[in-house]
Design a protein around this motif. Structure first.
Motif, PDB file in Angstrom:
ATOM      1  N   VAL A 653      -5.083  -3.038   7.336  1.00  0.00           N
ATOM      2  CA  VAL A 653      -4.040  -2.268   8.026  1.00  0.00           C
ATOM      3  C   VAL A 653      -4.663  -1.379   9.107  1.00  0.00           C
ATOM      4  O   VAL A 653      -4.149  -1.282  10.220  1.00  0.00           O
ATOM      5  N   MET A 654      -5.777  -0.754   8.793  1.00  0.00           N
ATOM      6  CA  MET A 654      -6.430   0.073   9.813  1.00  0.00           C
ATOM      7  C   MET A 654      -6.950  -0.809  10.953  1.00  0.00           C
ATOM      8  O   MET A 654      -6.967  -0.390  12.113  1.00  0.00           O
ATOM      9  N   VAL A 683      -0.286   5.113  14.309  1.00  0.00           N
ATOM     10  CA  VAL A 683      -0.939   4.360  13.242  1.00  0.00           C
ATOM     11  C   VAL A 683       0.094   3.360  12.718  1.00  0.00           C
ATOM     12  O   VAL A 683       1.298   3.562  12.895  1.00  0.00           O
ATOM     13  N   PRO A 684      -0.362   2.281  12.084  1.00  0.00           N
ATOM     14  CA  PRO A 684       0.603   1.321  11.571  1.00  0.00           C
ATOM     15  C   PRO A 684       1.561   1.987  10.575  1.00  0.00           C
ATOM     16  O   PRO A 684       1.153   2.859   9.804  1.00  0.00           O
ATOM     17  N   VAL A 685       2.823   1.575  10.623  1.00  0.00           N
ATOM     18  CA  VAL A 685       3.832   2.067   9.682  1.00  0.00           C
ATOM     19  C   VAL A 685       4.368   0.864   8.888  1.00  0.00           C
ATOM     20  O   VAL A 685       4.023  -0.279   9.178  1.00  0.00           O
ATOM     21  N   HIS A 686       5.224   1.161   7.924  1.00  0.00           N
ATOM     22  CA  HIS A 686       5.799   0.101   7.084  1.00  0.00           C
ATOM     23  C   HIS A 686       6.278  -1.103   7.905  1.00  0.00           C
ATOM     24  O   HIS A 686       6.006  -2.252   7.569  1.00  0.00           O
ATOM     25  N   ALA A 687       7.018  -0.804   8.986  1.00  0.00           N
ATOM     26  CA  ALA A 687       7.650  -1.890   9.749  1.00  0.00           C
ATOM     27  C   ALA A 687       6.621  -2.817  10.395  1.00  0.00           C
ATOM     28  O   ALA A 687       6.948  -3.950  10.747  1.00  0.00           O
ATOM     29  N   ILE A 689       3.884  -3.920   8.956  1.00  0.00           N
ATOM     30  CA  ILE A 689       3.084  -4.658   7.976  1.00  0.00           C
ATOM     31  C   ILE A 689       3.893  -5.778   7.346  1.00  0.00           C
ATOM     32  O   ILE A 689       4.906  -5.530   6.694  1.00  0.00           O
TER      33      ILE A 689
ATOM     34  N   ARG B 142      11.169  -2.179   4.570  1.00  0.00           N
ATOM     35  CA  ARG B 142      10.083  -1.843   5.510  1.00  0.00           C
ATOM     36  C   ARG B 142      10.609  -0.986   6.655  1.00  0.00           C
ATOM     37  O   ARG B 142      10.026   0.019   7.022  1.00  0.00           O
ATOM     38  N   TYR B 155       1.000  -0.059   2.307  1.00  0.00           N
ATOM     39  CA  TYR B 155       2.394  -0.402   2.621  1.00  0.00           C
ATOM     40  C   TYR B 155       2.954  -1.580   1.830  1.00  0.00           C
ATOM     41  O   TYR B 155       4.041  -1.498   1.264  1.00  0.00           O
TER      42      TYR B 155
END
Lengths: 748, 170
Positions: A653-654, A683-687, A689, B142, B155
């Motif tokens: 994710v990072m 930074v990456p968010v839920h959406a 991933i 999500r 996540y």
């Protein structure tokens, strides 16, 4: 005799500190209740370079509740030699000293601490502190600084100088196929979710207890003793829970200095918490430019590698990373050369951030490798196999193990790589272009001298302890599983203690050495307890175990069991009772070189990974979605498949952030980071991933570390951004050589 | 929200504070609160309910998510004095060690966290999401959980945990 399935190394158990974390009962650095606590709020420099001419504190001091305004003018005595400020990382140069004098070395430098009875009063009063500066010319533009790049005279410990082979310049000139270019990585900030904080409890005897956000309680302990002149016995540092760090907590950060300074001056307990904006006032991943030139035969066989990189550092310290070595180690190529330099900008010293050096240098190199595969018209995965090196090609040494080939195979199969169509822009899903890319990841399998203790009480409870940290990595669980494995006790009967400078010695948690090193120390300590148990069992009337030695017994369900006659079982309690013992406590140290490790002495020790990425790119808008990642990891033995998988997910994710989002922008006129908040530092968010699959490739290795463990904290990020960048090229036909790949670069 | 202080009741209230009655995790308390104190700072510094986390203090990270009358909010963006009479649930009110809320259990089973710092906010947000009744699919979860950042990158495990609980309720 029927027994429950044994839980130990390899068992996928829930994190043992999980309940505390999901119920909010785990206390982080700013959350320890202390009587009569004062709150400190940091005032930061508004200029990037120069000196403080005057500080007007009058309005701040007039705010009800304000106790003190501490600046370089009224602070108590602190150490004055560079040596006193050196931390465990020992970066060459002159470490930053908060509130030392009137010099400003970077924007957002702490220049005052307002201390008040409430957080709100301190915050408000801090806004009233007026500072006059004498500014000097600064430069925060790395591209300008690169003009003055240099090789530091004194090398940072752990720095591996690249070794050249053959004649890369000539081979590149002669190569029928060539790729060359400059590849770039933007500065990134770690941004752990917990903000840097320290709570200092002042005791009437002049001693302090410090709850600090750090990756090493003993490193901070040594630093505070050295800088403030405390006797070592009068300082205790605790970090039982750390809300992420990713390298930003390897060095003691300035909030702990300021909190202790205030506590010492006022003889009161003090808490200092950085704001999210202030989190951009210290550690960051250096900006980088890497000039890569590759030459190859028409078959795709590499003939030349030239790899030169420069990364940013401050004016006052030479932060160095291993950036250029990875490509030279990983690829079979007769001619290779590399050069590494640093360039100074007026920022704080750059710092280790997850897989320092490799996340930069291997990732950018893997983009160039992909380019060469297309030039050679060879499938990118096949290209990597054509140039596969079973040995460390730079040092000419074998690896203790390298199951990268297996990682490629298993990863490709899981991903469905064989279905890929070779041409860029040849795959579609509705109005989105689809791209598939791959890359190799690589990191060090390290081991650091670490001590641990094990204490068994007659009721069958075992406590294992080590001063290591758990920054989300799963150290508590690793220690528990290793102890369970070694003494045959269920995890419920084991308590793991860490995050306390009073516990047996451990280094900062970083570099992915934690599980291997702490695990080995816990195993040794538990084995010592086992030996003692066996000895005490000899005192039992009738000596049921005879003269059995350690090799003759095993530890199972809280009993010593004869291997040859498993019906002969002596409960631990009986053995201890026979010797009139209520507890057995042993401490052991695991240092490099024992067990089979001596065989690996002259071998290279690395983790590897094969990363496959699928992206979907909206052709009109340039929006990229990473719809699938498969990361096949070869990292030796896996202690807990559940938490291990999470470590890799986190790294991936990072890596997605590195590929698409993360970039800190300096305003060069002000010499200041502009987007110093979560709203603008993305930074990456839920959406963001989607599907991430983690595979651990079987890789037995008794030489790398005593438990065969290689570590997982970093490998997940290395190469991930390259696999995504390569997939974006496959989708769009557009090669972007600078990370992050934002929409403007795709449409531009 | 009270507009005047009842001197008989609030004789001990310091100047500049506003008496405010809040029900926090089922317990009703009246506090003299300075008007600039956020709900987040009140919970953490005033009530020692440190399960609610401060990650940015700007409504950008979701670590401070709590439930106010069943709706999820960023407690860092809410001044405590504006919540007179409100019913607040923090992570401590959802479940305790030994008596875990289904979301808390699911987070443990799916390893839906690493460092644990964003976790209470994620769980409170997920409960708010369930209360809203909008999310049924993975994509919806999500999207509607995107205000809660997790820097450890848990996540996909968080979504698995939330879907587990939604599935049980559905």
């Amino acid at each position: 005799m029927a027994t429950a399935a044994k839980i130990g190394i390899g068992s996928a158990i829930n994190r043992v500190d999980g309940v505390e974390k999901v119920t909010g009962t785990a206390r982080y650095a700013a959350e320890h209740p202390v009587e009569n606590l004062l709150y400190g709020y940091i005032v930061e420099a508004a200029i990037a370079k120069g000196r403080i001419v005057s500080i007007d504190e009058e309005a701040a001091r007039a705010v009800p509740g304000v106790v003190e305004v501490i600046t370089h003018l009224n602070r108590p005595h602190v150490a004055w030699t560079d040596h006193s400020y050196k931390d465990e990382l020992k970066i060459p140069g002159s470490p930053f000293r908060p509130l030392y004098d009137d010099r400003i070395q970077f924007s957002q430098q702490p220049i005052a601490l307002v201390v008040a009875e409430t957080f709100e009063a301190a915050r408000f009063a801090a806004s009233l502190v007026e500072v006059a500066y004498e500014a000097e010319a600064h430069n925060t533009d790395f591209e300008v600084a690169v003009g003055d790049k240099y090789v530091p005279k004194k090398k940072r410990s752990g720095y591996m100088a690249p070794k050249n082979r053959g004649d890369a310049a000539q081979a590149f000139a002669d190569a029928p196929l060539k790729v060359s270019g400059d590849y770039r990585l933007a500065p990134e900030h770690h941004n752990p979710m917990e903000m840097f904080a320290s709570t200092v409890e002042w005791h009437c005897d002049g001693s302090i207890t410090v709850w600090d956000k750090t990756q090493g309680s003993q490193g901070v302990h040594a630093y505070l003793a050295s800088v403030f002149g405390f006797s070592r016995k009068k300082v205790r540092v605790l970090n039982p829970y750390v809300g992420g760090a990713f390298g930003s907590g390897l060095r003691p950060q300035h909030q702990v200095f300021l909190a202790v300074l205030a506590a010492k001056m006022l003889e009161r307990s003090v808490r200092v918490t950085m704001t999210r904006q202030q989190m951009f006032s210290h550690a960051y991943r250096p900006q980088a430019v890497q000039s890569i030139a590759l030459g190859a035969e028409t078959t795709g066989k590499l003939t030349a590698i030239r790899n030169a990189a420069t990364t940013s550092t401050s004016r006052y310290e030479d932060n160095m990373e291993n950036v250029v070595t990875w490509g030279l180690m990983n690829y079979d190529c007769p001619n290779a050369d590399a050069e590494y330099t640093v360039a100074q900008v007026d920022t704080p010293t750059s710092a280790d951030m997850r897989a320092p050096g490799a996340a930069t240098g291997m990732t950018l190199f893997e983009i160039a490798i992909d380019e060469m595969a297309y030039v050679a018209k060879v499938d990118p995965l096949e290209f990597r196999l054509v140039n596969y090196s079973p040995i460390d090609a730079m040092n000419g040494t074998p690896y203790t193990s390298k199951a990268l080939r297996e990682a490629f195979r298993e990863g490709a199969e899981a991903f469905g790589w064989s279905e890929r169509s070779a041409e860029p822009r040849s795959m579609r899903d509705g109005k989105e272009l689809v791209g598939w890319g791959c890359a190799t990841g690589m990191w060090d399998a390290q081991f650091s001298k670490t001590s641990a203790s094990a204490k068994l009480t007659a009721n069958g409870h075992l406590e294992v302890a080590c001063a290591t940290s758990d920054i989300g990595t799963g150290s508590y669980t690793v220690m528990t599983l290793v102890a369970a494995e070694t003494l045959g006790l269920p995890p419920e009967q084991i308590t793991a203690k860490l995050g306390d400078s009073d516990l047996p010695t451990a280094p900062v948690e970083g570099g992915s050495w934690g599980a291997a090193s702490t695990g080995a120390a816990v195993q040794l300590a538990c084995q010592a307890v086992g030996k003692k148990l066996l000895k005490t069992a000899g005192k039992i009337a009738g000596a049921p175990l005879g003269d059995a030695k350690m090799d003759d017994v095993l530890f199972e369900d809280g009993c010593i069991v004869l291997k040859d006659t498993p019906t002969v079982r002596v409960p631990f309690g009986d053995a201890m009772h026979a010797a009139d013992l209520t507890e057995i406590e042993e401490e052991e140290t695991a240092a490099p070189g024992f067990g089979d490790m001596w065989k690996g002495l002259h071998k290279s020790k690395n983790t590897h990974s094969a990363i496959f990425a699928e992206v979907k790119v909206d052709e009109e808008l340039g929006v990229v979605r990473v719809t699938r990642i498969v990361d096949a990891v070869a990292a030796g033995r896996i202690i807990n498949p559940k938490t291990a998988r999470s470590q890799i997910l986190g790294g991936v994710v990072m890596g997605m952030g590195m590929a698409l989002h993360e970039e800190t922008f300096p305003d060069h006129r002000l010499g200041r980071w502009m987007n110093h908040n979560f709203g603008e530092y993305h930074v990456p968010v839920h959406a963001d991933i989607h599907d991430i699959q983690v595979i651990f490739v079987d890789e037995p290795d008794s030489e790398v570390t005593p438990l065969g463990v290689k570590g997982l904290g970093e490998i997940g990020i290395v190469g991930t951004a390259a696999a995504i960048a390569n997939a974006i090229f496959h989708a769009t036909g557009k090669r972007v050589r600078s990370l992050p790949i934002t929409i403007d670069k795709i449409l531009g | 929200m009270p507009t005047a202080v009842n001197s008989a009741t609030y004789a001990a209230v310091p100047i500049g504070t506003v008496p405010t009655t809040l029900t926090i995790n089922g317990e009703t308390r009246t506090r003299a609160i300075e008007p600039w104190t956020t709900l987040l700072d009140l919970l953490r510094e005033g009530e020692d309910l440190i399960g609610t986390k401060k990650g940015c203090d700007h409504g950008q990270c979701g670590a401070c998510t709590v439930l106010v009358d069943g709706r999820r909010i960023n407690s860092c963006l809410k001044l405590a004095v504006t919540l007179d009479g409100a019913n607040i649930t923090t992570i401590e009110g959802l479940g305790q060690p030994g008596d875990l809320h289904p979301l808390q259990s699911a987070f443990c089973d799916h390893d839906a966290f690493q460092c644990g710092y964003c976790t209470p906010g994620q769980i409170c947000s997920a409960q708010g999401l369930i209360n809203e009744g909008k999310a049924r699919t993975r994509d919806e979860v999500r999207e509607l959980m995107s205000g809660n950042l997790c820097r450890c990158g848990a996540y996909s495990n968080i979504v698995d945990a939330v879907l587990d609980v939604i599935g049980e309720k559905a």
